[in-house]
Design a protein around this motif. Structure first.
Motif, PDB file in Angstrom:
ATOM      1  N   GLU A 125      -5.906   1.344 -12.892  1.00 24.15           N
ATOM      2  CA  GLU A 125      -5.416   2.011 -11.669  1.00 24.15           C
ATOM      3  C   GLU A 125      -4.025   2.617 -11.905  1.00 24.15           C
ATOM      4  O   GLU A 125      -3.865   3.829 -11.775  1.00 24.15           O
ATOM      5  CB  GLU A 125      -5.415   1.032 -10.488  1.00 24.15           C
ATOM      6  CG  GLU A 125      -6.696   0.192 -10.325  1.00 24.15           C
ATOM      7  CD  GLU A 125      -7.912   0.987  -9.849  1.00 24.15           C
ATOM      8  OE1 GLU A 125      -7.753   2.183  -9.589  1.00 24.15           O
ATOM      9  OE2 GLU A 125      -9.011   0.400  -9.750  1.00 24.15           O
ATOM     10  N   GLU A 155      -5.094   5.261  -6.176  1.00 25.95           N
ATOM     11  CA  GLU A 155      -5.109   4.397  -7.361  1.00 25.95           C
ATOM     12  C   GLU A 155      -4.026   3.336  -7.201  1.00 25.95           C
ATOM     13  O   GLU A 155      -4.209   2.183  -7.573  1.00 25.95           O
ATOM     14  CB  GLU A 155      -4.900   5.191  -8.652  1.00 25.95           C
ATOM     15  CG  GLU A 155      -5.930   6.286  -8.948  1.00 25.95           C
ATOM     16  CD  GLU A 155      -7.384   5.839  -8.959  1.00 25.95           C
ATOM     17  OE1 GLU A 155      -7.669   4.656  -8.693  1.00 25.95           O
ATOM     18  OE2 GLU A 155      -8.257   6.693  -9.214  1.00 25.95           O
ATOM     19  N   HIS A 158      -5.430   0.731  -5.058  1.00 20.44           N
ATOM     20  CA  HIS A 158      -6.377  -0.105  -5.801  1.00 20.44           C
ATOM     21  C   HIS A 158      -5.630  -1.169  -6.615  1.00 20.44           C
ATOM     22  O   HIS A 158      -6.103  -2.290  -6.759  1.00 20.44           O
ATOM     23  CB  HIS A 158      -7.249   0.749  -6.723  1.00 20.44           C
ATOM     24  CG  HIS A 158      -8.177   1.640  -5.962  1.00 20.44           C
ATOM     25  ND1 HIS A 158      -8.947   2.601  -6.553  1.00 20.44           N
ATOM     26  CD2 HIS A 158      -8.444   1.719  -4.635  1.00 20.44           C
ATOM     27  CE1 HIS A 158      -9.656   3.233  -5.626  1.00 20.44           C
ATOM     28  NE2 HIS A 158      -9.355   2.717  -4.457  1.00 20.44           N
TER      29      HIS A 158
HETATM   30 FE   LIG Z   1      -9.231   3.376  -8.594  1.00 21.93          FE
END
Ligand SMILES: [Fe+2]
Ligand code: FES
Ligand SMILES: [Fe+2]
Lengths: 474, 114
Positions: A125, A155, A158
């Protein structure tokens, strides 16, 4: 059953951080380090600009995200788990623990393996944010710039999702891992990111769209397999991540489709794309070959004892395992058949099904990617061109697994190393390609305007017009 | 396959999600739950990544019934729910919009050899 979403908290969440002071404090301590990482390694510049971003604000009925202009450093990175699909007790649907109630804590003997799975996912990520950090400067439009930053902030979210799991369920080891995630750097020879494809620079927007199409798609399949996990918090975290991931794939898919459309327009008009700074089809094909084959490798070896263990321990399922599509949820007593090559001779091999879990996931991925490429070809069809792009077979340009170290053409026929090398510049990008693409990357930041190598999208974001002010520069 | 669940897949691919498929998914799931809270019908509503019929989205597939519904909007949800829970009839008005091979690939993918 809908969980309570606390949007006012320092860290927005639906995991009850308010009543979990220990974890809340730990995460609040990690937060400044995260923000520092974002400042240093997130998108370079654009920190003072207002970006039209989607922010996850909850789960369930009635919408899950808000849209609005925000400055990236002020983005509200939250922690969200999908609500359980059914009320009452849920059961593990595959592997040796099948039929047991799902685990709300991670069983001791599985800790190390689960931690490794989570860290491997988590590391990708921030890595991709680092890989993409310079792209904003050459954005072909503010619409695309906004999409890039949307992918980047998600990201980042995440990473938050995974770090929550590490803090909450893996004690001091989890905390150490969470810190390490902010210390590794994509491409750093001394402290690189875990997976090779995440140490590769994303130098230009062609690479960005290929990455989001092919490499993010690997992420999608890995997440989908983890979304079946017997470890309930992991399953529900990844289920929620998948919703955001769908947008990243769309950015890639539509990005390449728009590039192909622009190229098709020019070809139809009899203009050589190379003469006007657009992307010739052969070059697009080389990028497709490069990024798809690198992404195949991310699935791991086709025959893998590690994959077998992850399945046996009910930590990582098959794609859509929980849907009840598979006849044998234990995956015993069956073989997966594939081919290997010995001295140029093709030979069938049988891999016990549990050991072939990576291969199964990769097959599902390949079918999905095949559909995407077919969709791109429909654009060429619409312009009545006979040229087509293709997706290389799973044997092409592999570094690992059954086909690693062997030589195949993109159609999957085995050839000699010399034959491959002779064709390399036809199949894979060379420095001149990167140089050409780089020269085409000229920023276009006026509202509603697009670089000459990419067609505008058919519609804008969230029902906004295409010429909406997606980025307000300050 | 008759003892397995009936699967209702809502596309969450690029184009369909742009048209609001994630919200449609939640709404469909909630309406089924409202009508059949004990899930006696053994229906599972799931998301699916792009069926390849993107131009005709939002696409919704019912398996093993082999229904492939296209251009589904929030207004169609009650009819889809009724078809699933009550009359079991395929909704013709929403069917047959995507190319036959797109339908076939989808059902092939859902029918695994394992
Ligand atoms: Fe991701
Ligand atoms: S995006 Fe829904 S079918 Fe492709
Ligand atoms: Fe992503």
């Amino acid at each position: 059953m809908t969980s309570f979403v606390d949007l006012e908290a320092k860290i927005p969440n639906n995991v009850g951080l308010k009543d979990d002071p220990v974890i809340r404090r730990a995460l609040e301590t990690w937060q400044p380090a995260y923000l520092e990482w974002w400042r240093d390694m997130g998108p370079s510049d654009f920190k003072q600009d207002d970006i039209y971003l989607r922010t996850a604000v909850g789960v369930g009925r009635g919408g899950w995200a808000n849209f609005g202009h925000v400055k990236m450093p002020d983005y509200r990175w939250g922690i969200f788990l999908a609500d359980p699909e059914t009320e009452g007790e849920r059961k593990i649907k595959f592997g040796d623990a099948m039929g047991q109630p799902v685990w709300m804590q991670i069983p001791g003997e599985m800790r190390a393996r689960a931690r490794r799975l989570i860290v491997t996912q988590a590391d990708t990520e921030p890595a991709s944010v680092e890989q993409q950090r310079l792209l904003g400067h050459t954005a072909p439009s503010i619409y695309d710039m906004r999409n890039l930053f949307q992918v980047n902030v998600e990201e980042g979210r995440h990473l938050w999702a995974m770090v929550y799991l590490l803090h909450k369920y893996f004690g001091s080891e989890g905390r150490d891992e969470a810190e390490e995630l902010l210390r590794r750097r994509s491409g750093d020879p001394d402290n690189p990111r875990v997976l090779q494809a995440f140490n590769k620079p994303i130098r230009d927007w062609m690479a960005f769209f290929c990455f989001t199409t092919f490499t993010d798609r690997d992420g999608k399949y890995q997440l989908a397999a983890l979304a079946e996990s017997g470890f309930d918090p992991l399953a529900r975290t990844t289920q929620f991540m998948l919703t955001e991931e769908a947008h990243h794939l769309q950015v890639g898919e539509n990005g390449i489709a728009r590039i192909i459309e622009r190229t098709a327009q020019l070809m139809k008009e009899g203009v050589d794309p190379r003469k006007v700074g657009a992307m010739p089809l052969d070059l697009i094909q080389r990028y497709i070959n490069e990024w798809s084959s690198a992404s195949y490798d991310l699935f791991g070896g086709e025959d893998s004892s590690n994959a077998a263990e992850a399945f046996a321990t009910s930590l990582k399922g098959r794609y859509r395992e929980g849907d009840g599509l598979y006849k044998d949820p234990l995956a015993l007593n069956q073989n997966y058949e594939t081919e290997i090559f010995e001295n140029g001779v093709e030979k069938k091999v049988q891999i016990p099904l549990r050991r072939a879990m990576n291969a199964l996931l990769l097959e599902a991925y390949h079918a999905d990617a095949t559909r995407i490429v077919a969709r791109w070809n429909r654009v060429l069809e619409q312009y009545q061109l006979s040229e087509r792009v293709y997706l290389p077979t799973l044997r092409f340009n592999r570094q690992i697994g059954l086909y690693g170290g062997l030589w195949f053409n993109p159609q999957g026929e085995q050839i000699s190393k010399e034959a491959f090398e002779r064709k390399r510049t036809e199949w894979l990008p060379v420095d001149a390609d990167y140089q050409y693409v780089k020269n085409c990357m000229i920023k276009v930041w006026d509202r509603g305007k697009f670089a000459n190598w990419i067609a505008p999208p058919p519609v804008g974001i969230n029902n906004q017009p295409v010429d909406f002010e997606y980025v307000k520069f300050h | 396959m008759s003892d397995g669940p009936r699967l209702v897949y809502v596309c969450e691919g690029g184009d369909c999600s742009e048209k609001g498929s994630v919200e449609l998914f939640e709404e469909l799931r909630a309406q089924i739950h409202d009508k059949d809270s004990g899930n006696k019908s053994n229906i599972r509503v799931r998301k699916f990544p792009c069926f390849g019929g993107c131009a005709h989205g939002i696409n919704v597939v019912v398996y093993p019934d082999r229904c492939f519904y296209s251009k589904v909007t929030a207004a169609d949800i009650p009819e889809v729910v009724a078809s699933l829970l009550e009359n079991g009839k395929k909704i013709e008005r929403l069917s047959g919009k995507v190319e036959k091979d797109v339908e076939q690939i989808t059902f092939d993918l859902l029918t695994t050899g394992f």
